[in-house]
Design an enzyme around this catalytic site. Structure first.
Site, PDB file in Angstrom:
ATOM      1  N   ALA A  51       0.846  -1.103   0.031  1.00 32.40           N
ATOM      2  CA  ALA A  51      -0.080  -0.020   0.057  1.00 32.40           C
ATOM      3  C   ALA A  51       0.817   1.226  -0.008  1.00 32.40           C
ATOM      4  CB  ALA A  51      -0.985  -0.030   0.963  1.00 32.40           C
TER       5      ALA A  51
ATOM      6  N   ASP B  18      -3.665  -2.950   3.875  1.00 30.59           N
ATOM      7  CA  ASP B  18      -3.895  -2.288   2.601  1.00 30.59           C
ATOM      8  C   ASP B  18      -5.057  -0.791   2.770  1.00 30.59           C
ATOM      9  OD1 ASP B  18      -3.090  -4.962   1.597  1.00 30.59           O
ATOM     10  OD2 ASP B  18      -2.323  -3.364   0.361  1.00 30.59           O
TER      11      ASP B  18
HETATM   12  O1  MRU Z   1      -0.973  -7.487  -3.244  1.00 38.11           O
HETATM   13  P1  MRU Z   1       0.032  -6.719  -2.376  1.00 38.11           P
HETATM   14  O2  MRU Z   1       1.312  -7.354  -2.303  1.00 38.11           O
HETATM   15  O3  MRU Z   1       0.301  -5.247  -2.773  1.00 38.11           O
HETATM   16  O4  MRU Z   1      -0.521  -6.567  -1.131  1.00 38.11           O
HETATM   17  C1  MRU Z   1       0.223  -6.186   0.146  1.00 38.11           C
HETATM   18  C2  MRU Z   1      -0.308  -6.540   1.437  1.00 38.11           C
HETATM   19  O5  MRU Z   1      -1.459  -7.021   1.650  1.00 38.11           O
HETATM   20  C3  MRU Z   1       0.556  -6.444   2.517  1.00 38.11           C
HETATM   21  O6  MRU Z   1       0.403  -7.570   3.556  1.00 38.11           O
HETATM   22  C4  MRU Z   1       0.737  -5.182   3.461  1.00 38.11           C
HETATM   23  O7  MRU Z   1       0.526  -5.437   4.575  1.00 38.11           O
HETATM   24  C5  MRU Z   1       0.014  -4.200   3.056  1.00 38.11           C
HETATM   25  S1  MRU Z   1       1.549  -3.043   2.399  1.00 38.11           S
HETATM   26  C6  MRU Z   1       2.399  -2.712   3.976  1.00 38.11           C
END
Ligand code: MRU
Length: 359
Positions: A55, A242
């Site tokens: 995110a 996210d």
């Molecule tokens: O699909 P992604 O790799 O962009 O998702 C990211 C996540 O879900 C992570 O676990 C994350 O915690 C969020 S960004 C710090």
């Protein structure tokens, strides 16, 4: 954080070439490739294909995407169209929309001749701020790890899901920042890394970055966390998010909810680490969070390194089978022990978040 002992950020602006540089995460852990983005189209493509992901990092990439848009064409129409396309490129993570909104606010009423410089400074500021916030998350989360260590006087076992590491942010990471801070303080840590199907961000990215920082870690299949918790082999879970609603409901990578349920059943504390840019103060009901549905090929095909040392894809499902690829789920606030933010640690609730951010 380091790769091969060299300090990197995940994104930066090359002043000489006037391009944005990123680490191509689709090639990790097998190849470390720095890629140049020279147009807003490149930025959108990098976000969509997950060359950059996480995110906070997609927020930073969108901010730099607008800088590149203005470099190409600084008309209001083009900036508006680029903003809309950037926001639509990945719908779940709120940081994307937050960063584009912040950039547009900064750009309103700016003279056309100054748009590029104002945009560039703001994109850099967004990234600098994220780095500082992630560092503070680390300092705040360190207290929790230290408390566990002081009671246990032995290695602290932490389970994490997906990649909420420095590769998902600008530096430090969200969930990994307390881990990096504890490690630097000499607290013995071991991380259980959920593989995180289908894109394997845990195996490919979290384990990779922990290895580079020499933090002991073990990759586990996504379904293994439950038995480890039943056996007392997990002291705490920390995940990222996210989008977190103002009532404390946490949207994160698919599978986070099941891990929170297992943690709840086994009295394992379940923490969520986040910068305030990931809080959605407007949406009231988690059912209204747009959950990204990605290409089923991400499930049916797996990336690996082939005999010619090239990153390749292979089919692992029956060719005729259908598959469903939902990328995120929501963990209700009641299963979250606490939120770790740049301002401190709070209950996952409206009162908790308001106490830190609204007073
Ligand atoms: O699909 P992604 O790799 O962009 O998702 C990211 C996540 O879900 C992570 O676990 C994350 O915690 C969020 S960004 C710090």
């Amino acid at each position: 954080m380091k790769i091969n002992d060299v300090e990197y950020k995940t994104i930066w602006f090359d002043e000489e070439k006037q391009v944005v540089k990123i680490i191509d995460q689709t090639k990790l852990p097998h190849k470390f490739i720095i890629k140049e983005l020279s147009s807003v189209k490149d930025s959108i493509n990098a976000i969509k294909t997950m060359e950059v992901r996480g995110a906070p990092l997609i927020g930073g990439t969108a901010a730099f995407g607008l800088v590149l848009a203005i470099k190409e064409n600084n008309s209001l129409d083009f900036i508006k169209k680029s903003s809309e396309e950037l926001v639509a490129s990945r719908p779940t993570a709120i940081n994307l929309q937050w960063a584009v909104h912040r950039m547009n606010n900064k750009l309103s009423f700016v003279e056309p001749g100054n748009l590029f410089n104002v945009a560039l400074n703001e994109a850099k500021e967004i990234c600098k701020e994220d780095e500082a916030f992630c560092e503070s998350i680390g300092k705040n989360g360190l207290n929790i790890i230290e408390d566990i260590y002081n009671k246990k006087k032995d290695t602290v076992n932490i389970l994490t899901h997906c990649n909420a590491g420095w590769l998902a942010t600008i530096d430090w990471g969200t969930a990994t920042s307390p881990i990096y801070h504890a490690h630097k303080k000499g607290i013995p840590i071991h991380v259980w890394v959920d593989e995180t199907r289908p894109r394997n961000q845990g195996a490919n990215l979290t384990s990779y970055e922990l290895n580079e920082e020499e933090i002991p870690n073990t990759i586990i299949a996504d379904n293994t966390g439950g038995i480890l918790m039943q056996r007392g082999q997990v002291d705490m879970c920390i995940v990222g998010t996210d989008r977190t609603l103002s009532n404390g409901d946490v949207c994160n990578k698919i599978g986070t909810y099941l891990k929170a349920l297992a943690a709840h059943d086994n009295n394992v504390p379940f923490y969520v680490a986040l910068p305030s840019s990931t809080i959605d103060w407007n949406l009231k009901n988690s059912k209204d969070i747009p959950i990204e549905e990605r290409d089923p090929k991400e499930l049916s095909h797996v990336d690996g390194i082939n005999k010619d040392n090239k990153v390749d894809k292979v089919l692992i499902y029956p060719e005729k089978s259908k598959s469903l690829n939902l990328a995120f789920d929501v963990t209700p606030a009641k299963y979250v022990t606490a939120l770790i933010t740049e301002k401190g640690i709070c209950e996952a609730s409206t009162e908790g978040l308001n106490g830190l951010f609204k007073n």
